[in-house]
Design an enzyme around this catalytic site. Structure first.
Site: not given
Ligand code: FPP
Length: 247
Positions: A21, A38, A132
């Site tokens: 997150d 992201h 892994l």
């Molecule tokens: C949360 O941050 C993160 C996500 C919803 C997406 C996480 C995805 C990735 C790190 C990459 C995905 C990779 C693959 C291999 C599919 P947020 O957007 O909720 O952050 P915020 O809480 O600051 O708004």
């Protein structure tokens, strides 16, 4: 290797699960569009996967996209949906070198067909790897998973392959997406919130929970070591007293 490394390697979790997150806030804090968070988050994935492999951790589950994430603005959903292709194109050779076995869990049939194909191909390219086990939760929801397991078990009962009275916790666990991976020992959430957000509701029953304010794009070796060290220092009792566990 520092003293802390030596200590935590004695008692490593077998399976680590991470709620990644804080990508959006990381980007916004730098005046960038959320999607850049992201993108940067994928660099953290690469680092944490490599470290997990090097440490000999058996399983790593990453929460990449939840069943609730479809409610985000269209452009952000589209961007998130473009990430598996980008990630796999870039990382597959390195994953192969590290002997990583890829697995995707969630309602995969609810993803666009071309993404399903990409995931299937990547999983099959790595299926004989013995290192892994990297489980990427995508279109994943803990309640959806339990609901899907209930439906599969109900079907077995209808087909008279199972009696309702014979349904055990082991049978339920065997119908979870993670049947081949087992429960996480350590569940990390970055980004400062202290909640599970529908992640691994069944499997996290006895997981050690570790919450850190560090945003996912800033989560690297130092922070991961800190979480592993905290885990290694905690005593896990599974509802028993220590002496019953023979410690
Ligand atoms: C949360 O941050 C993160 C996500 C919803 C997406 C996480 C995805 C990735 C790190 C990459 C995905 C990779 C693959 C291999 C599919 P947020 O957007 O909720 O952050 P915020 O809480 O600051 O708004």
């Amino acid at each position: 290797m520092g003293e802390r490394d030596a200590l935590h390697l004695k008692n490593l979790p077998r399976h680590v699960a991470i709620i990644m997150d804080g990508n959006g806030r990381w980007a916004q804090g730098k005046g960038l569009p959320r999607t850049m968070g992201h993108k940067k988050g994928m660099d953290s994935i690469r680092e944490i996967v490599t470290i997990s492999s090097n440490y000999g951790i058996k399983g790593l589950t990453l929460y990449a996209f939840s069943t609730e994430n479809w409610r985000r603005p269209r452009e952000e959903v589209d961007f998130l949906m473009s990430l598996p292709r980008i990630y796999l194109k870039k990382e597959l050779p390195q994953l192969m070198r590290n002997n990583v076995k890829l697995y995707f869990s969630g309602r995969l049939h609810g993803l666009p067909p071309e993404i399903q194909d990409i995931l299937r191909e990547a999983a099959s390219a790595t299926e004989n790897n013995k290192g892994l086990f990297l489980n990427i939760a995508i279109n994943y929801g803990g309640r959806a998973e339990i609901t899907d397991a209930a439906a599969k078990i109900a079907q077995l009962v209808r087909e008279e392959k199972l009696e309702p009275g014979d349904i055990t916790e082991d049978i339920v666990a065997a119908h979870m997406y993670t049947a081949n991976l087992g429960d996480p020992d350590l569940l990390i959430r970055t980004g400062g919130e202290a909640r599970l957000s529908n992640f691994l509701l069944w499997q996290a029953a006895y997981a050690e929970l570790y919450f850190t304010p560090v945003l996912w794009p800033d989560f690297g070796k130092e922070e991961y070591d800190r979480a592993l060290f905290a885990y290694s220092s905690r005593e896990r009792r599974f509802g028993q007293l220590s002496r019953e566990l023979g410690d």
